[in-house]
Design a protein around this motif. Sequence first.
Motif, PDB file in Angstrom:
ATOM      1  N   HIS A 161      -3.444   3.467   8.262  1.00 25.04           N
ATOM      2  CA  HIS A 161      -2.556   2.398   7.669  1.00 25.04           C
ATOM      3  C   HIS A 161      -2.949   1.080   7.530  1.00 25.04           C
ATOM      4  O   HIS A 161      -3.062   0.443   8.296  1.00 25.04           O
ATOM      5  N   LEU A 162      -3.289   0.562   6.353  1.00 23.70           N
ATOM      6  CA  LEU A 162      -4.083  -0.718   6.022  1.00 23.70           C
ATOM      7  C   LEU A 162      -2.911  -1.769   5.783  1.00 23.70           C
ATOM      8  O   LEU A 162      -2.445  -1.231   4.287  1.00 23.70           O
ATOM      9  N   PHE A 163      -2.799  -2.702   6.003  1.00 20.57           N
ATOM     10  CA  PHE A 163      -1.902  -3.809   5.548  1.00 20.57           C
ATOM     11  C   PHE A 163      -3.028  -4.917   5.053  1.00 20.57           C
ATOM     12  O   PHE A 163      -3.688  -5.636   5.805  1.00 20.57           O
ATOM     13  N   THR A 164      -3.183  -4.903   3.643  1.00 23.52           N
ATOM     14  CA  THR A 164      -4.163  -5.668   3.063  1.00 23.52           C
ATOM     15  C   THR A 164      -3.816  -6.984   2.461  1.00 23.52           C
ATOM     16  O   THR A 164      -4.914  -7.590   1.859  1.00 23.52           O
ATOM     17  N   GLY A 165      -2.570  -7.572   2.674  1.00 27.84           N
ATOM     18  CA  GLY A 165      -2.641  -8.687   2.180  1.00 27.84           C
ATOM     19  C   GLY A 165      -2.837  -8.875   0.437  1.00 27.84           C
ATOM     20  O   GLY A 165      -2.596  -7.862  -0.186  1.00 27.84           O
TER      21      GLY A 165
END
Length: 229
Positions: A161-165
């Motif tokens: 799960h990537l939180f990429t801004g």
Amino acid sequence: MVPGGESAVRVLDRAEIRTASVGEMDNDAYLVTCRRSGAQLLVDAPTDPDRLLSLVREGDGTGRLDVLVVTHRHGDHLGAAAAVVARTGARLAAGEHDADEVGRACGRTVDTRLRHGDRLTVGDLELEVVALRGHTPGSVALALTEPEDAHAPGATPGRVHLFTGDSLFPGGVGSTQGDPERFTRLLDDVRTRLFDRYRDDTCVYPGHGDGTTLGAERPHLAAWAARGW
């Protein structure tokens, strides 16, 4: 995304991920809660501190917040950061090359300067820091990997799960204000540090709007490169 002030919730084996959209620019804030310990991490604090504090209370029922990570230095991602940190006592973290500006905007020193490859521990969870240079010099993403023995309903062993801004969205990378050098750097980082490393089922949680997966975006990388923005 759930409109009307409610939070979308994804339940994983060891974590819960809550999403709230705040402000006129449809900014997303993400709360990651360790299901075993109740420890919590908030990704970005765009605006509306009362709504964000309500989101934090939804996670563990007490309002505990261990760390706030600001993905980059732009004001629409940190407008409520000072208030959230003051009211929760959370540590403030940001990418090392954006940390000074984030600190000035918040009126305090950033507690943790994040570097590529660093790992943030939140209870029993570990999130890896991925530097994605270009939208700003110190933009960071966070990667949370589900355990290989995940078995809860809706969980997938090894999925990330990537939180990429503002570095990766459905349909392309973030804005580099027409600067070809910055665009090339950002696209290269996104390609090598995300697409070359993670599986197609990797979930992407961007800084605005709806999420996507790396598999949905991968076929378009060449087109992104060709258009140059």
